[in-house]
Motif scaffolding. Structure first.
Motif, PDB file in Angstrom:
ATOM      1  N   PRO A 118       0.823  -1.214   0.000  1.00  0.00           N
ATOM      2  CA  PRO A 118       0.000   0.000   0.000  1.00  0.00           C
ATOM      3  C   PRO A 118       0.851   1.256   0.000  1.00  0.00           C
ATOM      4  O   PRO A 118       1.984   1.265   0.497  1.00  0.00           O
ATOM      5  CB  PRO A 118      -0.796  -0.118   1.302  1.00  0.00           C
ATOM      6  N   ALA A 119       0.306   2.322  -0.566  1.00  0.00           N
ATOM      7  CA  ALA A 119       0.990   3.615  -0.583  1.00  0.00           C
ATOM      8  C   ALA A 119       0.717   4.359   0.716  1.00  0.00           C
ATOM      9  O   ALA A 119      -0.427   4.454   1.162  1.00  0.00           O
ATOM     10  CB  ALA A 119       0.518   4.445  -1.768  1.00  0.00           C
ATOM     11  N   LEU A 120       1.770   4.878   1.329  1.00  0.00           N
ATOM     12  CA  LEU A 120       1.610   5.745   2.503  1.00  0.00           C
ATOM     13  C   LEU A 120       1.061   7.104   2.089  1.00  0.00           C
ATOM     14  O   LEU A 120       0.324   7.753   2.828  1.00  0.00           O
ATOM     15  CB  LEU A 120       2.952   5.928   3.201  1.00  0.00           C
ATOM     16  N   ALA A 121       1.447   7.534   0.899  1.00  0.00           N
ATOM     17  CA  ALA A 121       0.997   8.783   0.288  1.00  0.00           C
ATOM     18  C   ALA A 121       1.455   8.730  -1.165  1.00  0.00           C
ATOM     19  O   ALA A 121       2.104   7.760  -1.586  1.00  0.00           O
ATOM     20  CB  ALA A 121       1.569   9.996   1.011  1.00  0.00           C
ATOM     21  N   ARG A 122       1.126   9.774  -1.907  1.00  0.00           N
ATOM     22  CA  ARG A 122       1.550   9.831  -3.308  1.00  0.00           C
ATOM     23  C   ARG A 122       2.216  11.170  -3.597  1.00  0.00           C
ATOM     24  O   ARG A 122       1.779  12.195  -3.084  1.00  0.00           O
ATOM     25  CB  ARG A 122       0.351   9.624  -4.237  1.00  0.00           C
ATOM     26  N   LEU A 123       3.251  11.114  -4.402  1.00  0.00           N
ATOM     27  CA  LEU A 123       3.875  12.338  -4.884  1.00  0.00           C
ATOM     28  C   LEU A 123       3.133  12.731  -6.153  1.00  0.00           C
ATOM     29  O   LEU A 123       3.315  12.119  -7.206  1.00  0.00           O
ATOM     30  CB  LEU A 123       5.366  12.113  -5.156  1.00  0.00           C
ATOM     31  N   ALA A 124       2.293  13.747  -6.033  1.00  0.00           N
ATOM     32  CA  ALA A 124       1.432  14.136  -7.152  1.00  0.00           C
ATOM     33  C   ALA A 124       2.129  15.057  -8.139  1.00  0.00           C
ATOM     34  O   ALA A 124       1.788  15.097  -9.324  1.00  0.00           O
ATOM     35  CB  ALA A 124       0.176  14.817  -6.612  1.00  0.00           C
ATOM     36  N   GLY A 125       3.104  15.826  -7.670  1.00  0.00           N
ATOM     37  CA  GLY A 125       3.794  16.757  -8.555  1.00  0.00           C
ATOM     38  C   GLY A 125       5.036  17.310  -7.894  1.00  0.00           C
ATOM     39  O   GLY A 125       5.225  17.185  -6.683  1.00  0.00           O
ATOM     40  N   TRP A 126       5.861  17.926  -8.706  1.00  0.00           N
ATOM     41  CA  TRP A 126       7.079  18.546  -8.186  1.00  0.00           C
ATOM     42  C   TRP A 126       7.482  19.670  -9.132  1.00  0.00           C
ATOM     43  O   TRP A 126       7.178  19.657 -10.323  1.00  0.00           O
ATOM     44  CB  TRP A 126       8.214  17.537  -8.046  1.00  0.00           C
ATOM     45  N   GLY A 127       8.151  20.657  -8.568  1.00  0.00           N
ATOM     46  CA  GLY A 127       8.607  21.779  -9.371  1.00  0.00           C
ATOM     47  C   GLY A 127       9.915  22.321  -8.842  1.00  0.00           C
ATOM     48  O   GLY A 127      10.192  22.249  -7.635  1.00  0.00           O
ATOM     49  N   ARG A 128      10.727  22.853  -9.761  1.00  0.00           N
ATOM     50  CA  ARG A 128      12.015  23.442  -9.394  1.00  0.00           C
ATOM     51  C   ARG A 128      12.204  24.739 -10.163  1.00  0.00           C
ATOM     52  O   ARG A 128      11.781  24.851 -11.315  1.00  0.00           O
ATOM     53  CB  ARG A 128      13.154  22.475  -9.715  1.00  0.00           C
ATOM     54  N   ALA A 129      12.843  25.698  -9.529  1.00  0.00           N
ATOM     55  CA  ALA A 129      13.111  26.972 -10.201  1.00  0.00           C
ATOM     56  C   ALA A 129      14.313  27.626  -9.547  1.00  0.00           C
ATOM     57  O   ALA A 129      14.567  27.438  -8.353  1.00  0.00           O
ATOM     58  CB  ALA A 129      11.898  27.897 -10.106  1.00  0.00           C
ATOM     59  N   GLY A 130      15.052  28.383 -10.341  1.00  0.00           N
ATOM     60  CA  GLY A 130      16.200  29.128  -9.822  1.00  0.00           C
ATOM     61  C   GLY A 130      16.040  30.604 -10.123  1.00  0.00           C
ATOM     62  O   GLY A 130      15.499  30.973 -11.167  1.00  0.00           O
ATOM     63  N   ASP A 131      16.487  31.457  -9.190  1.00  0.00           N
ATOM     64  CA  ASP A 131      16.391  32.887  -9.463  1.00  0.00           C
ATOM     65  C   ASP A 131      17.751  33.586  -9.512  1.00  0.00           C
ATOM     66  O   ASP A 131      17.837  34.718  -9.964  1.00  0.00           O
ATOM     67  CB  ASP A 131      15.462  33.584  -8.467  1.00  0.00           C
ATOM     68  N   ALA A 132      18.817  32.910  -9.036  1.00  0.00           N
ATOM     69  CA  ALA A 132      20.184  33.455  -9.159  1.00  0.00           C
ATOM     70  C   ALA A 132      20.256  34.919  -8.748  1.00  0.00           C
ATOM     71  O   ALA A 132      20.907  35.739  -9.394  1.00  0.00           O
ATOM     72  CB  ALA A 132      20.682  33.280 -10.599  1.00  0.00           C
ATOM     73  N   TYR A 133      19.597  35.239  -7.633  1.00  0.00           N
ATOM     74  CA  TYR A 133      19.518  36.630  -7.200  1.00  0.00           C
ATOM     75  C   TYR A 133      20.717  37.046  -6.348  1.00  0.00           C
ATOM     76  O   TYR A 133      21.254  38.136  -6.501  1.00  0.00           O
ATOM     77  CB  TYR A 133      18.212  36.822  -6.409  1.00  0.00           C
ATOM     78  N   HIS A 134      21.134  36.162  -5.442  1.00  0.00           N
ATOM     79  CA  HIS A 134      22.170  36.512  -4.463  1.00  0.00           C
ATOM     80  C   HIS A 134      22.789  35.214  -3.956  1.00  0.00           C
ATOM     81  O   HIS A 134      22.118  34.182  -3.909  1.00  0.00           O
ATOM     82  CB  HIS A 134      21.525  37.291  -3.307  1.00  0.00           C
ATOM     83  N   PRO A 135      24.068  35.217  -3.552  1.00  0.00           N
ATOM     84  CA  PRO A 135      24.670  33.979  -3.045  1.00  0.00           C
ATOM     85  C   PRO A 135      23.940  33.385  -1.852  1.00  0.00           C
ATOM     86  O   PRO A 135      23.928  32.163  -1.675  1.00  0.00           O
ATOM     87  CB  PRO A 135      26.091  34.417  -2.660  1.00  0.00           C
ATOM     88  N   CYS A 136      23.322  34.211  -1.025  1.00  0.00           N
ATOM     89  CA  CYS A 136      22.683  33.707   0.201  1.00  0.00           C
ATOM     90  C   CYS A 136      21.206  34.072   0.312  1.00  0.00           C
ATOM     91  O   CYS A 136      20.390  33.236   0.706  1.00  0.00           O
ATOM     92  CB  CYS A 136      23.403  34.230   1.450  1.00  0.00           C
ATOM     93  N   ARG A 137      20.846  35.294  -0.037  1.00  0.00           N
ATOM     94  CA  ARG A 137      19.473  35.754   0.177  1.00  0.00           C
ATOM     95  C   ARG A 137      18.557  35.366  -0.978  1.00  0.00           C
ATOM     96  O   ARG A 137      18.962  35.415  -2.142  1.00  0.00           O
ATOM     97  CB  ARG A 137      19.426  37.266   0.368  1.00  0.00           C
TER      98      ARG A 137
END
Length: 374
Positions: free
Chosen positions: A213-232
């Protein structure tokens, strides 16, 4: 995408029950640092597990537990990839150069961990700071949906070390009052915590075929980068907003379908308003209605392991119908206009929840989890 096994160790203790007890009660696991002398530092508090073994041993234990929970046989494991997100191990770094080179020549920690736990598929190692584990989950899901593999194990681990403690203390990022207060006025920063976790992801037909049985399901995922600052992070939250939008689009869902958000929520001055802004961009008016909390307020910031520890916490919230408390809250911050989960939240059984992570360098991830129908 089925999540069929998971295991976790934090300062709350070993196992999901120990973590659930703490996050639902909003009872922080912070206390005086005991692994090293903090006399020369501004702060002397972390969230550590007394008696924790080496990082490698702790990782091997959670991988074994997750595979056992998913009922993986030896044959299942033999073809199973391992995607490992792990902070550098200070003990490894201090080995003689010849021993380090020999270990790395044998494919490093990931290879040794795979051999110990019987995993024989491809190996990947992630060192992309606070999105290491969530990026590994997204990559595992992509491998499975493409048909390359039936299942994958994602493992992640971090144990508080003096090296990292000194860096965060010098950067004035640690909370001097010994409390983590995400999205609250008067917040003073993060605190480090132990975190080791593993999950098994499987194609639905593969899990069903094994009768698991599934404990839960991963329905979706997303990734994005903004390259704004080394830390902030970018103050407008555009990277977080794009990651959330991508996860919703992949799942074919609307913002109003999200019933809970486990935020990155480091309780630092720059992160929290930017993350709130990203949620407003992606969820619109629903961002002020959906319950939000950061479990870092209980177990601390587990760095490379954060995405996996917090994914486990999100699954527990969906499974148990209880929401983690945003502990340490003092008063509202107008720059973080969110519906925070505070003391004694009511029972709540959302169908979908988001787990968000943000890393230095402008990396953003969003994992969208669906409650199991079972």
């Amino acid at each position: 995408m089925a999540i069929t096994g998971m295991a976790v160790t934090t300062a709350a203790g070993r196992g999901t029950a120990a973590l659930a007890e703490r996050i639902f009660a909003g009872r922080p696991a912070f206390g005086p640092v005991s692994r090293f002398d903090t006399g020369r530092y501004r702060v002397g508090v972390d969230a550590h597990l007394p008696g924790a073994g080496s990082l490698f041993d702790e990782l091997a234990a959670v991988v074994e537990d997750a595979c056992s929970a998913a009922r993986l046989t030896g044959a299942d494991r033999a073809a199973c990839p391992l995607l490992l997100a792990a902070h550098r191990d200070p003990d490894f770094a201090r080995l003689p150069a010849a021993q380090r080179d020999a270990a790395l020549a044998r494919d490093g920690h990931a290879g040794a961990l795979a051999r110990r736990t019987g995993l024989g598929g491809p190996l990947r190692t992630y060192v992309t700071a606070c999105v290491s584990a969530s990026t590994a989950v997204a990559d595992a899901a992509a491998m499975i949906t493409s048909g390359r593999v039936d299942r994958a194990v994602v493992a992640a681990g971090y144990l508080v070390s003096e090296d990292d403690f000194a860096l965060f203390d010098a950067g004035r990022a640690l909370a001097a009052d010994g409390r983590v207060r995400p999205f609250s006025a008067g917040r003073g920063g993060l605190l480090l915590g132990d975190g080791v976790a593993a999950v098994v992801l499987e194609a639905e037909p593969a899990a069903t075929g094994r009768g698991t049985p599934a404990l839960a399901r991963l329905a979706g995922w997303g990734r994005a980068g903004d390259a704004y600052h080394p830390c902030r992070p970018r103050p407008a939250g555009t990277g977080t907003g794009r990651a959330v939008t991508a996860a919703l689009r992949r799942a074919g869902l609307r913002p109003a379908d999200v019933g809970y958000v486990n935020a990155h929520g480091t309780a630092t001055p720059a992160n929290d308003p930017a993350e709130a802004a990203g949620l407003l961009l992606a969820l619109g008016g629903h961002a002020g209605k959906v319950p939000v909390s950061s479990t870092k307020s209980v177990h601390g910031h587990t760095l490379e392991a954060a995405g996996l520890v917090e994914l486990v916490a999100t699954v527990l919230a969906l499974r148990d119908g209880r929401l983690p408390v945003n502990a340490g809250f003092l008063e509202a911050d107008p720059h973080c206009p969110l519906n925070l989960v505070l003391d004694d939240p009511p029972q709540h059984r959302p169908k979908y929840a988001l787990s968000l992570n943000i890393a230095f360098g402008g990396a953003n991830t969003a994992l969208l989890v669906e409650r199991s129908a079972a």
